[in-house]
Design a protein around this motif. Structure first.
Motif, PDB file in Angstrom:
ATOM      1  N   GLY A 138       0.783  -1.235   0.000  1.00  0.00           N
ATOM      2  CA  GLY A 138       0.000   0.000   0.000  1.00  0.00           C
ATOM      3  C   GLY A 138       0.810   1.277   0.000  1.00  0.00           C
ATOM      4  O   GLY A 138       0.317   2.326   0.407  1.00  0.00           O
ATOM      5  N   MET A 139       2.043   1.216  -0.440  1.00  0.00           N
ATOM      6  CA  MET A 139       2.879   2.419  -0.470  1.00  0.00           C
ATOM      7  C   MET A 139       2.726   3.124  -1.809  1.00  0.00           C
ATOM      8  O   MET A 139       2.375   2.506  -2.806  1.00  0.00           O
ATOM      9  N   THR A 140       2.992   4.406  -1.795  1.00  0.00           N
ATOM     10  CA  THR A 140       2.978   5.180  -3.034  1.00  0.00           C
ATOM     11  C   THR A 140       4.361   5.792  -3.243  1.00  0.00           C
ATOM     12  O   THR A 140       5.063   6.099  -2.285  1.00  0.00           O
ATOM     13  N   THR A 141       4.709   5.947  -4.486  1.00  0.00           N
ATOM     14  CA  THR A 141       5.986   6.565  -4.822  1.00  0.00           C
ATOM     15  C   THR A 141       5.780   8.067  -4.898  1.00  0.00           C
ATOM     16  O   THR A 141       5.043   8.556  -5.746  1.00  0.00           O
ATOM     17  N   VAL A 142       6.423   8.781  -3.993  1.00  0.00           N
ATOM     18  CA  VAL A 142       6.322  10.239  -3.978  1.00  0.00           C
ATOM     19  C   VAL A 142       7.262  10.832  -5.019  1.00  0.00           C
ATOM     20  O   VAL A 142       6.883  11.726  -5.774  1.00  0.00           O
ATOM     21  N   SER A 143       8.483  10.311  -5.059  1.00  0.00           N
ATOM     22  CA  SER A 143       9.430  10.763  -6.080  1.00  0.00           C
ATOM     23  C   SER A 143      10.413   9.635  -6.363  1.00  0.00           C
ATOM     24  O   SER A 143      10.677   8.790  -5.505  1.00  0.00           O
ATOM     25  N   ALA A 144      10.932   9.645  -7.564  1.00  0.00           N
ATOM     26  CA  ALA A 144      11.918   8.650  -7.993  1.00  0.00           C
ATOM     27  C   ALA A 144      12.877   9.313  -8.964  1.00  0.00           C
ATOM     28  O   ALA A 144      12.461  10.042  -9.853  1.00  0.00           O
ATOM     29  N   ASN A 145      14.148   9.029  -8.769  1.00  0.00           N
ATOM     30  CA  ASN A 145      15.170   9.574  -9.651  1.00  0.00           C
ATOM     31  C   ASN A 145      16.106   8.428 -10.039  1.00  0.00           C
ATOM     32  O   ASN A 145      16.719   7.807  -9.177  1.00  0.00           O
ATOM     33  N   PHE A 146      16.170   8.137 -11.337  1.00  0.00           N
ATOM     34  CA  PHE A 146      16.999   7.052 -11.844  1.00  0.00           C
ATOM     35  C   PHE A 146      18.160   7.632 -12.638  1.00  0.00           C
ATOM     36  O   PHE A 146      17.965   8.514 -13.461  1.00  0.00           O
ATOM     37  N   ASP A 147      19.359   7.119 -12.377  1.00  0.00           N
ATOM     38  CA  ASP A 147      20.555   7.510 -13.125  1.00  0.00           C
ATOM     39  C   ASP A 147      21.216   6.256 -13.664  1.00  0.00           C
ATOM     40  O   ASP A 147      21.378   5.271 -12.932  1.00  0.00           O
ATOM     41  N   GLN A 148      21.618   6.287 -14.934  1.00  0.00           N
ATOM     42  CA  GLN A 148      22.321   5.145 -15.519  1.00  0.00           C
ATOM     43  C   GLN A 148      23.694   4.995 -14.882  1.00  0.00           C
ATOM     44  O   GLN A 148      24.334   5.976 -14.511  1.00  0.00           O
ATOM     45  N   THR A 149      24.119   3.751 -14.780  1.00  0.00           N
ATOM     46  CA  THR A 149      25.496   3.483 -14.372  1.00  0.00           C
ATOM     47  C   THR A 149      26.241   3.028 -15.613  1.00  0.00           C
ATOM     48  O   THR A 149      25.686   2.991 -16.704  1.00  0.00           O
ATOM     49  N   GLY A 150      27.488   2.632 -15.454  1.00  0.00           N
ATOM     50  CA  GLY A 150      28.269   2.184 -16.606  1.00  0.00           C
ATOM     51  C   GLY A 150      27.797   0.853 -17.166  1.00  0.00           C
ATOM     52  O   GLY A 150      27.955   0.568 -18.338  1.00  0.00           O
ATOM     53  N   ALA A 151      27.211   0.010 -16.324  1.00  0.00           N
ATOM     54  CA  ALA A 151      26.790  -1.320 -16.764  1.00  0.00           C
ATOM     55  C   ALA A 151      25.398  -1.258 -17.390  1.00  0.00           C
ATOM     56  O   ALA A 151      24.517  -0.561 -16.892  1.00  0.00           O
ATOM     57  N   PRO A 152      25.177  -1.992 -18.473  1.00  0.00           N
ATOM     58  CA  PRO A 152      23.855  -1.998 -19.097  1.00  0.00           C
ATOM     59  C   PRO A 152      22.815  -2.616 -18.164  1.00  0.00           C
ATOM     60  O   PRO A 152      23.073  -3.627 -17.517  1.00  0.00           O
ATOM     61  N   GLY A 153      21.654  -1.986 -18.098  1.00  0.00           N
ATOM     62  CA  GLY A 153      20.555  -2.501 -17.286  1.00  0.00           C
ATOM     63  C   GLY A 153      20.688  -2.197 -15.806  1.00  0.00           C
ATOM     64  O   GLY A 153      19.882  -2.660 -15.009  1.00  0.00           O
ATOM     65  N   ARG A 154      21.688  -1.431 -15.426  1.00  0.00           N
ATOM     66  CA  ARG A 154      21.922  -1.082 -14.016  1.00  0.00           C
ATOM     67  C   ARG A 154      21.684   0.403 -13.810  1.00  0.00           C
ATOM     68  O   ARG A 154      21.985   1.219 -14.685  1.00  0.00           O
ATOM     69  N   VAL A 155      21.131   0.746 -12.640  1.00  0.00           N
ATOM     70  CA  VAL A 155      20.834   2.143 -12.341  1.00  0.00           C
ATOM     71  C   VAL A 155      21.152   2.443 -10.879  1.00  0.00           C
ATOM     72  O   VAL A 155      21.191   1.552 -10.032  1.00  0.00           O
ATOM     73  N   ASN A 156      21.345   3.715 -10.613  1.00  0.00           N
ATOM     74  CA  ASN A 156      21.327   4.249  -9.258  1.00  0.00           C
ATOM     75  C   ASN A 156      19.965   4.906  -9.108  1.00  0.00           C
ATOM     76  O   ASN A 156      19.485   5.565 -10.030  1.00  0.00           O
ATOM     77  N   CYS A 157      19.346   4.733  -7.956  1.00  0.00           N
ATOM     78  CA  CYS A 157      17.984   5.217  -7.797  1.00  0.00           C
ATOM     79  C   CYS A 157      17.788   5.813  -6.416  1.00  0.00           C
ATOM     80  O   CYS A 157      18.157   5.203  -5.403  1.00  0.00           O
ATOM     81  N   SER A 158      17.212   6.998  -6.376  1.00  0.00           N
ATOM     82  CA  SER A 158      16.778   7.617  -5.133  1.00  0.00           C
ATOM     83  C   SER A 158      15.264   7.624  -5.132  1.00  0.00           C
ATOM     84  O   SER A 158      14.643   8.093  -6.098  1.00  0.00           O
ATOM     85  N   LEU A 159      14.675   7.104  -4.069  1.00  0.00           N
ATOM     86  CA  LEU A 159      13.207   6.982  -3.979  1.00  0.00           C
ATOM     87  C   LEU A 159      12.727   7.608  -2.687  1.00  0.00           C
ATOM     88  O   LEU A 159      13.400   7.544  -1.658  1.00  0.00           O
ATOM     89  N   VAL A 160      11.532   8.178  -2.766  1.00  0.00           N
ATOM     90  CA  VAL A 160      10.810   8.567  -1.568  1.00  0.00           C
ATOM     91  C   VAL A 160       9.466   7.872  -1.654  1.00  0.00           C
ATOM     92  O   VAL A 160       8.710   8.062  -2.615  1.00  0.00           O
ATOM     93  N   LEU A 161       9.192   7.009  -0.654  1.00  0.00           N
ATOM     94  CA  LEU A 161       7.938   6.271  -0.609  1.00  0.00           C
ATOM     95  C   LEU A 161       7.107   6.785   0.562  1.00  0.00           C
ATOM     96  O   LEU A 161       7.644   7.281   1.545  1.00  0.00           O
ATOM     97  N   ASP A 162       5.800   6.630   0.436  1.00  0.00           N
ATOM     98  CA  ASP A 162       4.897   7.060   1.485  1.00  0.00           C
ATOM     99  C   ASP A 162       3.837   5.983   1.658  1.00  0.00           C
ATOM    100  O   ASP A 162       3.416   5.334   0.681  1.00  0.00           O
ATOM    101  N   ARG A 163       3.379   5.782   2.895  1.00  0.00           N
ATOM    102  CA  ARG A 163       2.299   4.858   3.156  1.00  0.00           C
ATOM    103  C   ARG A 163       1.226   5.635   3.896  1.00  0.00           C
ATOM    104  O   ARG A 163       1.203   5.699   5.124  1.00  0.00           O
ATOM    105  N   PRO A 164       0.319   6.266   3.125  1.00  0.00           N
ATOM    106  CA  PRO A 164      -0.706   7.093   3.731  1.00  0.00           C
ATOM    107  C   PRO A 164      -1.675   6.257   4.578  1.00  0.00           C
ATOM    108  O   PRO A 164      -1.960   5.107   4.266  1.00  0.00           O
ATOM    109  N   GLY A 165      -2.168   6.860   5.614  1.00  0.00           N
ATOM    110  CA  GLY A 165      -3.190   6.221   6.439  1.00  0.00           C
ATOM    111  C   GLY A 165      -2.668   5.174   7.386  1.00  0.00           C
ATOM    112  O   GLY A 165      -3.430   4.438   7.987  1.00  0.00           O
ATOM    113  N   VAL A 166      -1.353   5.048   7.529  1.00  0.00           N
ATOM    114  CA  VAL A 166      -0.802   4.051   8.454  1.00  0.00           C
ATOM    115  C   VAL A 166      -0.105   4.747   9.573  1.00  0.00           C
ATOM    116  O   VAL A 166       0.515   5.726   9.424  1.00  0.00           O
TER     117      VAL A 166
END
Length: 166
Positions: A138-166
Motif C-alpha cells: 500500500g505504499m505510493t511513490t512520492v518521487s523517484a530519480n533514476f541515473d544510468q550506471t556504466g553497466a547496461p541494465g543497471r541504475v542508481n535510484c533515489s526513492l521517496v515512498l509514502d504509506r498514507p493512512g498508516v
C-alpha cells in the motif's frame, strides 16, 4: 496547348462535342471522387478503428488498475506489514527480491514516508519491487530519480515512498 485543344474541340460536330463534354465531366468527377473524397473516407474509417482499439485498451487498463490498486482488491485488500515499521517492511521486501545488497540508504522521512537509495541495481528488478511495494504494502511513490550506471541494465535510484493512512 490549350488553344490547340480548343481549336480541335470547335471543329467537332455538335454530337461529338456533347460526347466529349460528357466524357470530360465523367472523368473529372471520377478523379475528384477517386483522388479526393475516397481517401478521406478510408482514412476516416481507419481512424475510427484505431479509436475503437484504443478504447478497448483503455478499458482493459482501467480494469487492471482497479485490480491492482489497494482499494480495488476487495477482501484481499488487507495491506501487509501495516503494523510494522516502514524501514523493516522495505528492507525485508527488498531482500526477498534480491535487492538488499543494492540498498545503501533506508531512512524514515516523517511519520509515513521513507527515503531510499539503491546503487548499481538491476533496473527490471527494481521496477518489479516498486510495483510490489505499491500493490502489496500500500505504499505510493512520492518521487523517484533514476541515473544510468556504466553497466547496461543497471541504475542508481533515489526513492521517496509514502504509506498514507498508516
Amino acid at each position: 496547348m490549350i488553344s490547340a485543344i480548343r481549336t480541335w474541340f470547335e471543329q467537332l460536330k455538335p454530337r461529338e462535342k456533347l460526347i466529349v463534354s460528357v466524357g470530360t465531366l465523367v472523368v473529372a468527377v471520377a478523379l475528384i471522387v477517386g483522388l479526393g473524397i475516397r481517401p478521406l473516407y478510408v482514412n476516416s474509417a481507419r481512424t475510427a478503428e484505431r479509436v475503437a482499439n484504443k478504447e478497448v485498451l483503455l478499458a482493459r487498463l482501467e480494469q487492471a488498475a482497479a485490480r491492482l490498486s489497494p482499494a480495488g482488491r476487495g477482501s484481499a485488500g488487507a495491506i501487509e506489514g501495516a503494523g510494522q515499521s516502514l524501514v523493516v517492511v522495505v528492507d525485508r521486501s527488498a531482500r526477498n527480491l534480491g535487492l538488499g545488497q543494492y540498498l545503501t540508504r533506508n531512512q524514515p522521512d516523517g511519520n509515513t514516508g521513507i527515503r531510499l537509495r539503491f546503487e548499481d541495481a538491476p533496473f527490471d528488478d527494481l521496477i518489479a519491487w516498486i510495483a510490489e511495494i505499491q500493490t502489496r504494502y500500500g505504499m505510493t511513490t512520492v518521487s523517484a530519480n533514476f541515473d544510468q550506471t556504466g553497466a547496461p541494465g543497471r541504475v542508481n535510484c533515489s526513492l521517496v515512498l509514502d504509506r498514507p493512512g498508516v
